[in-house]
Design a protein around this motif. Structure first.
Motif, PDB file in Angstrom:
ATOM      1  N   GLN A 130       0.808  -1.073   0.131  1.00  0.00           N
ATOM      2  CA  GLN A 130       0.064   0.131  -0.036  1.00  0.00           C
ATOM      3  C   GLN A 130       0.826   1.182  -0.049  1.00  0.00           C
ATOM      4  O   GLN A 130       0.744   2.334  -0.634  1.00  0.00           O
ATOM      5  CB  GLN A 130      -0.920   0.128   1.176  1.00  0.00           C
ATOM      6  CG  GLN A 130      -1.935  -1.161   1.137  1.00  0.00           C
ATOM      7  CD  GLN A 130      -2.554  -1.145  -0.325  1.00  0.00           C
ATOM      8  OE1 GLN A 130      -3.158  -0.138  -0.776  1.00  0.00           O
ATOM      9  NE2 GLN A 130      -2.561  -2.488  -0.690  1.00  0.00           N
ATOM     10  N   HIS A 142       4.733   7.872   1.022  1.00  0.00           N
ATOM     11  CA  HIS A 142       3.461   7.632   1.878  1.00  0.00           C
ATOM     12  C   HIS A 142       3.887   7.883   3.227  1.00  0.00           C
ATOM     13  O   HIS A 142       4.858   7.355   3.616  1.00  0.00           O
ATOM     14  CB  HIS A 142       3.023   6.008   1.756  1.00  0.00           C
ATOM     15  CG  HIS A 142       2.170   5.390   2.863  1.00  0.00           C
ATOM     16  ND1 HIS A 142       2.311   5.176   3.892  1.00  0.00           N
ATOM     17  CD2 HIS A 142       0.726   5.150   2.638  1.00  0.00           C
ATOM     18  CE1 HIS A 142       1.299   4.627   4.707  1.00  0.00           C
ATOM     19  NE2 HIS A 142       0.194   4.863   3.743  1.00  0.00           N
ATOM     20  N   THR A 144       2.965   7.621   7.225  1.00  0.00           N
ATOM     21  CA  THR A 144       2.156   7.175   8.481  1.00  0.00           C
ATOM     22  C   THR A 144       2.748   8.119   9.887  1.00  0.00           C
ATOM     23  O   THR A 144       3.921   8.215  10.273  1.00  0.00           O
ATOM     24  CB  THR A 144       2.905   5.600   8.811  1.00  0.00           C
ATOM     25  OG1 THR A 144       2.602   4.911   7.653  1.00  0.00           O
ATOM     26  CG2 THR A 144       2.029   4.938   9.945  1.00  0.00           C
ATOM     27  N   ASP A 272      -1.334   9.676   5.545  1.00  0.00           N
ATOM     28  CA  ASP A 272      -1.951   8.470   4.715  1.00  0.00           C
ATOM     29  C   ASP A 272      -2.694   7.575   5.801  1.00  0.00           C
ATOM     30  O   ASP A 272      -3.375   6.627   5.403  1.00  0.00           O
ATOM     31  CB  ASP A 272      -0.943   7.775   3.934  1.00  0.00           C
ATOM     32  CG  ASP A 272      -0.638   9.015   2.717  1.00  0.00           C
ATOM     33  OD1 ASP A 272      -1.522   9.726   2.011  1.00  0.00           O
ATOM     34  OD2 ASP A 272       0.547   9.463   2.769  1.00  0.00           O
ATOM     35  N   ARG A 273      -1.614   7.290   6.646  1.00  0.00           N
ATOM     36  CA  ARG A 273      -2.214   6.134   7.817  1.00  0.00           C
ATOM     37  C   ARG A 273      -1.847   6.918   9.145  1.00  0.00           C
ATOM     38  O   ARG A 273      -0.740   7.615   9.374  1.00  0.00           O
ATOM     39  CB  ARG A 273      -1.379   5.124   7.589  1.00  0.00           C
ATOM     40  CG  ARG A 273      -2.145   4.204   6.283  1.00  0.00           C
ATOM     41  CD  ARG A 273      -1.558   2.682   6.448  1.00  0.00           C
ATOM     42  NE  ARG A 273      -2.407   1.981   5.568  1.00  0.00           N
ATOM     43  CZ  ARG A 273      -2.646   2.088   4.312  1.00  0.00           C
ATOM     44  NH1 ARG A 273      -2.029   2.771   3.700  1.00  0.00           N
ATOM     45  NH2 ARG A 273      -3.573   1.209   3.784  1.00  0.00           N
ATOM     46  N   GLN A 275      -0.856   5.429  13.169  1.00  0.00           N
ATOM     47  CA  GLN A 275      -0.986   4.162  14.037  1.00  0.00           C
ATOM     48  C   GLN A 275      -0.973   4.917  15.393  1.00  0.00           C
ATOM     49  O   GLN A 275      -0.024   5.531  15.827  1.00  0.00           O
ATOM     50  CB  GLN A 275       0.705   3.652  14.052  1.00  0.00           C
ATOM     51  CG  GLN A 275       0.756   2.656  12.753  1.00  0.00           C
ATOM     52  CD  GLN A 275       2.324   2.297  12.807  1.00  0.00           C
ATOM     53  OE1 GLN A 275       3.334   3.009  13.293  1.00  0.00           O
ATOM     54  NE2 GLN A 275       2.479   1.071  12.379  1.00  0.00           N
ATOM     55  N   GLU A 307      -8.634   0.520  10.075  1.00  0.00           N
ATOM     56  CA  GLU A 307      -8.035  -0.559   9.359  1.00  0.00           C
ATOM     57  C   GLU A 307      -8.230  -1.780  10.254  1.00  0.00           C
ATOM     58  O   GLU A 307      -8.627  -3.007   9.853  1.00  0.00           O
ATOM     59  CB  GLU A 307      -6.662  -0.479   8.983  1.00  0.00           C
ATOM     60  CG  GLU A 307      -6.391   0.064   7.425  1.00  0.00           C
ATOM     61  CD  GLU A 307      -5.259   0.102   7.072  1.00  0.00           C
ATOM     62  OE1 GLU A 307      -4.168   0.233   7.627  1.00  0.00           O
ATOM     63  OE2 GLU A 307      -5.018  -0.346   5.922  1.00  0.00           O
ATOM     64  N   ASN A 319      -4.877   1.018  13.864  1.00  0.00           N
ATOM     65  CA  ASN A 319      -4.405   1.423  12.660  1.00  0.00           C
ATOM     66  C   ASN A 319      -5.603   1.938  11.725  1.00  0.00           C
ATOM     67  O   ASN A 319      -6.660   1.463  11.824  1.00  0.00           O
ATOM     68  CB  ASN A 319      -3.779   0.114  11.735  1.00  0.00           C
ATOM     69  CG  ASN A 319      -2.618  -0.320  12.494  1.00  0.00           C
ATOM     70  OD1 ASN A 319      -1.454   0.125  12.368  1.00  0.00           O
ATOM     71  ND2 ASN A 319      -2.523  -1.298  12.927  1.00  0.00           N
ATOM     72  N   LYS A 321      -6.495   4.728   8.367  1.00  0.00           N
ATOM     73  CA  LYS A 321      -6.009   4.995   7.160  1.00  0.00           C
ATOM     74  C   LYS A 321      -7.078   5.973   6.583  1.00  0.00           C
ATOM     75  O   LYS A 321      -7.988   6.412   7.058  1.00  0.00           O
ATOM     76  CB  LYS A 321      -6.049   4.081   5.782  1.00  0.00           C
ATOM     77  CG  LYS A 321      -7.245   3.305   5.620  1.00  0.00           C
ATOM     78  CD  LYS A 321      -7.210   2.262   4.607  1.00  0.00           C
ATOM     79  CE  LYS A 321      -8.619   1.531   4.207  1.00  0.00           C
ATOM     80  NZ  LYS A 321      -8.150   0.333   3.195  1.00  0.00           N
ATOM     81  N   ARG A 322      -6.536   6.830   5.592  1.00  0.00           N
ATOM     82  CA  ARG A 322      -7.034   7.861   4.932  1.00  0.00           C
ATOM     83  C   ARG A 322      -8.436   7.672   4.600  1.00  0.00           C
ATOM     84  O   ARG A 322      -8.521   6.339   3.763  1.00  0.00           O
ATOM     85  CB  ARG A 322      -6.386   8.427   3.834  1.00  0.00           C
ATOM     86  CG  ARG A 322      -6.821   9.646   3.089  1.00  0.00           C
ATOM     87  CD  ARG A 322      -6.101  10.054   1.875  1.00  0.00           C
ATOM     88  NE  ARG A 322      -4.766  10.614   2.035  1.00  0.00           N
ATOM     89  CZ  ARG A 322      -4.429  11.736   2.591  1.00  0.00           C
ATOM     90  NH1 ARG A 322      -5.453  12.672   2.587  1.00  0.00           N
ATOM     91  NH2 ARG A 322      -3.187  12.219   2.904  1.00  0.00           N
TER      92      ARG A 322
END
Ligand SMILES: NC(=O)c1ccc[n+]([C@@H]2O[C@H](COP(=O)([O-])OP(=O)(O)OC[C@H]3O[C@@H](n4cnc5c(N)ncnc54)[C@H](OP(=O)(O)O)[C@@H]3O)[C@@H](O)[C@H]2O)c1
Length: 325
Positions: A130, A142, A144, A272-273, A275, A307, A319, A321-322
């Motif tokens: 991803q 990407h 996070t 984008d993500r 945590q 997620e 977790n 995500k967008r």
């Protein structure tokens, strides 16, 4: 038994070592569905996953089924086309889990069909691919965002103490996760306050073989300390950092704080993500995850899609995500 999980595991094993190439996994099976061997992408300039697996299988590749996490490439870059290598090795069937959106590499499935190879597309969201897919689309790494907080969202107590909010199991997971990233980014505030080393360390303190690049964003000078001993890159703006990282091959970066930098990332819609490591404690005060409101009213606050949730010892890892529009 022929399954997607062997190829996915082979890709996961090399994640963090392949950028700017994707961490692809390939598994080869015989007629009876028994696993022959697996392969993962080598570091840039090395062999792609299919080639690694074909080399390991030797003559056993003839008549085999290959499961690949990404459609085999059909172009000659630093290595030859994987589609050609699979056909030449006599592979009878190719199952791929993700279509290759890279306009330069696309066409592998079509080529294989033309060579009489049976091809099946089995659409699967391969987590380890991803970040690379996002980076390809957005032409930046990407991102996070990672933080550790109390249940009520504080990342440090009123006196500034923050070590450790989460327990050993969660901290161990953070270090393993660092080995899977191309870079870790912090703000100068964290560099000055915590003097972090930003390394990926095992429980005994020794270093993992794969270490992410260490990056500091901000204009303040970082004094002699862990980072200066180990080597780091500093950029005065976030945009400059992401551009330089992308241009030098980074595709998957982790922003580890603090609140000033996280606020900038969220305000610029670059997360984008997320945590969120949450500890079973309440603080009632201290430093928040972000420094100021991200919008004036609830309806305008940024929301993320869930997620999964993992339990790590007594802590939770959430977790996100967008949200897709
Ligand atoms: N619990 C956790 O997960 C966690 C993680 C990390 C840190 N922390 C804690 O957070 C505290 C530090 O937080 P902080 O907010 O002071 O520091 P920070 O976010 O690490 O750094 C803030 C600095 O980053 C730079 N910056 C931020 N956004 C920028 C942008 N868009 N462009 C350029 N530069 C940008 C600025 O640097 P300049 O002013 O130099 O230009 C800013 O002053 C520490 O106490 C630390 O322990 C907690």
């Amino acid at each position: 038994m022929l399954s997607s999980s062997d190829a996915i595991a082979a890709g996961h094993a090399v994640r963090g070592t392949t950028s700017p190439n994707p961490p692809v996994g390939c598994a080869l099976y015989d007629d009876a569905g028994r696993l022959i061997t697996t392969g993962g992408t080598e570091p840039a300039g090395g062999a792609h996953a299919e080639i690694v697996a074909l080399r390991a299988a030797g003559d056993q590749a003839r008549g085999a089924t290959a499961v690949v996490t990404l459609e085999p490439c059909n172009h000659t870059g630093r290595t030859g086309p994987c589609s050609h290598a699979l056909a030449e090795a006599g592979v009878a069937r190719v199952v791929y889990l993700t279509a290759d959106p890279n306009p330069l590499a696309v066409g592998g499935a079509q080529y294989l069909r033309e060579q009489g190879v049976e091809v099946e597309f089995r659409p699967t969201e391969v987590a380890d691919l991803q970040p690379w897919l996002t980076a390809l689309e957005l032409e930046r790494p990407h991102v996070t965002v990672k933080y550790a907080a109390s249940l009520d969202g504080f990342t440090a107590a009123p006196d500034g103490t923050s070590q450790w909010i989460t327990g050993a199991t969660a901290r161990e997971a953070v270090h393993v996760d660092r080995t899977k990233r191309d870079a870790i980014i912090i703000g100068t505030g964290t560099a000055l306050a915590d003097n972090p080393s930003l390394t990926a360390r095992k429980l005994d303190g020794s270093l993992y073989g794969n270490q992410p690049r260490r990056v500091v964003v901000g204009t303040r000078e970082v004094p002699e300390g862990n980072l200066t001993q180990l080597g780091y890159e500093q950029y005065s703006t976030l945009d400059e950092a992401l551009r330089a990282l992308y241009d030098t091959g980074a595709r998957d970066v982790l922003v580890e704080g603090g609140a000033g930098l996280l606020t900038s990332v969220l305000e610029a819609d670059l997360a984008d993500r997320i945590q969120a490591y949450l500890a079973p404690m309440l603080m009632g005060g201290g430093n928040g995850v972000v420094m100021r409101p991200l919008a004036e009213t609830l309806a305008s606050m940024p929301r993320f899609a869930l997620e999964n949730v993992q339990q790590l010892g007594e802590d939770l890892l959430i977790n996100l995500k967008r949200k897709q529009n």
